[in-house]
Design a protein around this motif. Structure first.
Motif, PDB file in Angstrom:
ATOM      1  N   THR A 102       0.867  -1.170   0.000  1.00  0.00           N
ATOM      2  CA  THR A 102       0.000   0.000   0.000  1.00  0.00           C
ATOM      3  C   THR A 102       0.902   1.217   0.000  1.00  0.00           C
ATOM      4  N   GLU A 147       1.643  -5.393  -4.637  1.00  0.00           N
ATOM      5  CA  GLU A 147       0.260  -5.094  -4.272  1.00  0.00           C
ATOM      6  C   GLU A 147      -0.631  -6.316  -4.461  1.00  0.00           C
ATOM      7  N   ALA A 148      -0.373  -7.091  -5.511  1.00  0.00           N
ATOM      8  CA  ALA A 148      -1.162  -8.299  -5.749  1.00  0.00           C
ATOM      9  C   ALA A 148      -0.914  -9.361  -4.692  1.00  0.00           C
ATOM     10  N   TYR A 150       0.606  -8.663  -1.294  1.00  0.00           N
ATOM     11  CA  TYR A 150       0.410  -8.229   0.089  1.00  0.00           C
ATOM     12  C   TYR A 150      -0.472  -6.991   0.223  1.00  0.00           C
ATOM     13  N   PRO A 152      -4.364  -5.019   0.025  1.00  0.00           N
ATOM     14  CA  PRO A 152      -5.599  -5.326   0.766  1.00  0.00           C
ATOM     15  C   PRO A 152      -6.284  -6.615   0.326  1.00  0.00           C
ATOM     16  N   ASN A 153      -6.209  -6.923  -0.952  1.00  0.00           N
ATOM     17  CA  ASN A 153      -6.823  -8.158  -1.460  1.00  0.00           C
ATOM     18  C   ASN A 153      -5.769  -9.122  -1.988  1.00  0.00           C
ATOM     19  N   GLY A 154      -4.568  -9.062  -1.403  1.00  0.00           N
ATOM     20  CA  GLY A 154      -3.455  -9.855  -1.895  1.00  0.00           C
ATOM     21  C   GLY A 154      -3.594 -11.342  -1.637  1.00  0.00           C
ATOM     22  N   SER A 155      -2.862 -12.126  -2.454  1.00  0.00           N
ATOM     23  CA  SER A 155      -2.920 -13.585  -2.383  1.00  0.00           C
ATOM     24  C   SER A 155      -2.059 -14.167  -1.276  1.00  0.00           C
ATOM     25  N   ARG A 156      -1.050 -13.396  -0.822  1.00  0.00           N
ATOM     26  CA  ARG A 156      -0.075 -13.846   0.174  1.00  0.00           C
ATOM     27  C   ARG A 156       0.727 -15.059  -0.312  1.00  0.00           C
ATOM     28  N   THR A 224      -4.147   3.363  -2.287  1.00  0.00           N
ATOM     29  CA  THR A 224      -3.978   2.521  -3.463  1.00  0.00           C
ATOM     30  C   THR A 224      -5.174   2.720  -4.356  1.00  0.00           C
TER      31      THR A 224
END
Length: 225
Positions: A102, A147-148, A150, A152-156, A224
Motif C-alpha cells: 500500500t 500489491e497483488a 500483500y 488489501p486483497n493480496g494472495s499472500r 492505493t
C-alpha cells in the motif's frame, strides 16, 4: 537490612525504572542510515544471479538491487524484457527498485511521465534509483506484484512470499547502491553522490543530491487505486 544488601551484591541484581521524561532520539536521515548501518551478507539475498532481493519484516516493501537496460529492469518477480536480445545494445546500469503493498500517491511535482499522452495512469507504489537519480511512481494500468501479493486483497502467495527478510536496521549493497530496512520502510541511495529515496506505506521522500532541491513529501496516509 545488611543481609539484604549483601544478597543484592552477591546476586548482581539491578533495579531499573522507566524515566517518564525520556524521549527516544529520532531515526537518522535516510542517507545517514545508509552510510552508517552495517552491511548484511549479500549471499543471503542473492537469487543465484547478479541480483539481491529482499522483503521487509512486515511485508510492506520488497526491493531489488539489480540492473536495468533502458526502461527494462531485471526483476526476478516481475515480467520484464531485460534479457531480450533486442535490448543488448542498451547500456547496463545498476539500479535499486522497490514496490509497496500500500502506498501514498505521487506528488504532482514528482510525476515524470504523461503516460503516452493521456496524462492518466501514473501511479505510486514503485520507487527507482539509478546512480544519479531517484523517482517515485510509474505509468501502469494494473497493480504491482507486491500489491497483488500483500495489498488489501493480496494472495499472500507467489515469488514475493519466498523473498528473504532484510531485518530492521540492516543494509545491503550492490554496485555502489545501498538499501536499508528502517523507520518502518526502506531507504535506498548512492551514498557517494548523495542521491536516494525513502518509501513506506505512509510517505515517501526523494533525495536529489547536493545542490538540488528535494521535492516535498506527501503527508497523507497510504492510498492505493
Amino acid at each position: 537490612m545488611l543481609a539484604a544488601l549483601f544478597l543484592a551484591t552477591a546476586t548482581g541484581c539491578t533495579v531499573t525504572t522507566e524515566d517518564p521524561g525520556y524521549v527516544p532520539p529520532p531515526p537518522p536521515a535516510p542517507m545517514d542510515q545508509l552510510e552508517q548501518a552495517a552491511l548484511a551478507s549479500p549471499q543471503d539475498f542473492s537469487n543465484g544471479e547478479d541480483t539481491l532481493s529482499f522483503i521487509t519484516e512486515d511485508r510492506t516493501v520488497a526491493c531489488s538491487l539489480t540492473s536495468a537496460r533502458g526502461e527494462h529492469i531485471n526483476l526476478p518477480y516481475e515480467t520484464n524484457g531485460y534479457s531480450d536480445s533486442a535490448n543488448n545494445r542498451l547500456a547496463i546500469v545498476p539500479v535499486a527498485h522497490c514496490e509497496l503493498a500500500t502506498y501514498p500517491k505521487p506528488d504532482a511535482d514528482d510525476v515524470r511521465d504523461d503516460c503516452a499522452g493521456t496524462g492518466l495512469g501514473y501511479l505510486g507504489g514503485v520507487a527507482l534509483l539509478t546512480p544519479d537519480k531517484a523517482w517515485y511512481g510509474e505509468c501502469r494500468s494494473g497493480v504491482t506484484q507486491m500489491e497483488a501479493t500483500y495489498g488489501p486483497n493480496g494472495s499472500r502467495t507467489g515469488p514475493l512470499a519466498q523473498l528473504p527478510v532484510l531485518a530492521e536496521g540492516q543494509n545491503l549493497e550492490r554496485n555502489g547502491l545501498r538499501c536499508s530496512a528502517y523507520n518502518g520502510g526502506v531507504a535506498c541511495g548512492n551514498v557517494s553522490a548523495g542521491v536516494g529515496f525513502f518509501v513506506s506505506t505512509e510517505r515517501y521522500e526523494l533525495i536529489p543530491g547536493p545542490g538540488e532541491e528535494a521535492s516535498p513529501a506527501p503527508s497523507e496516509g497510504s492510498k492505493t487505486p
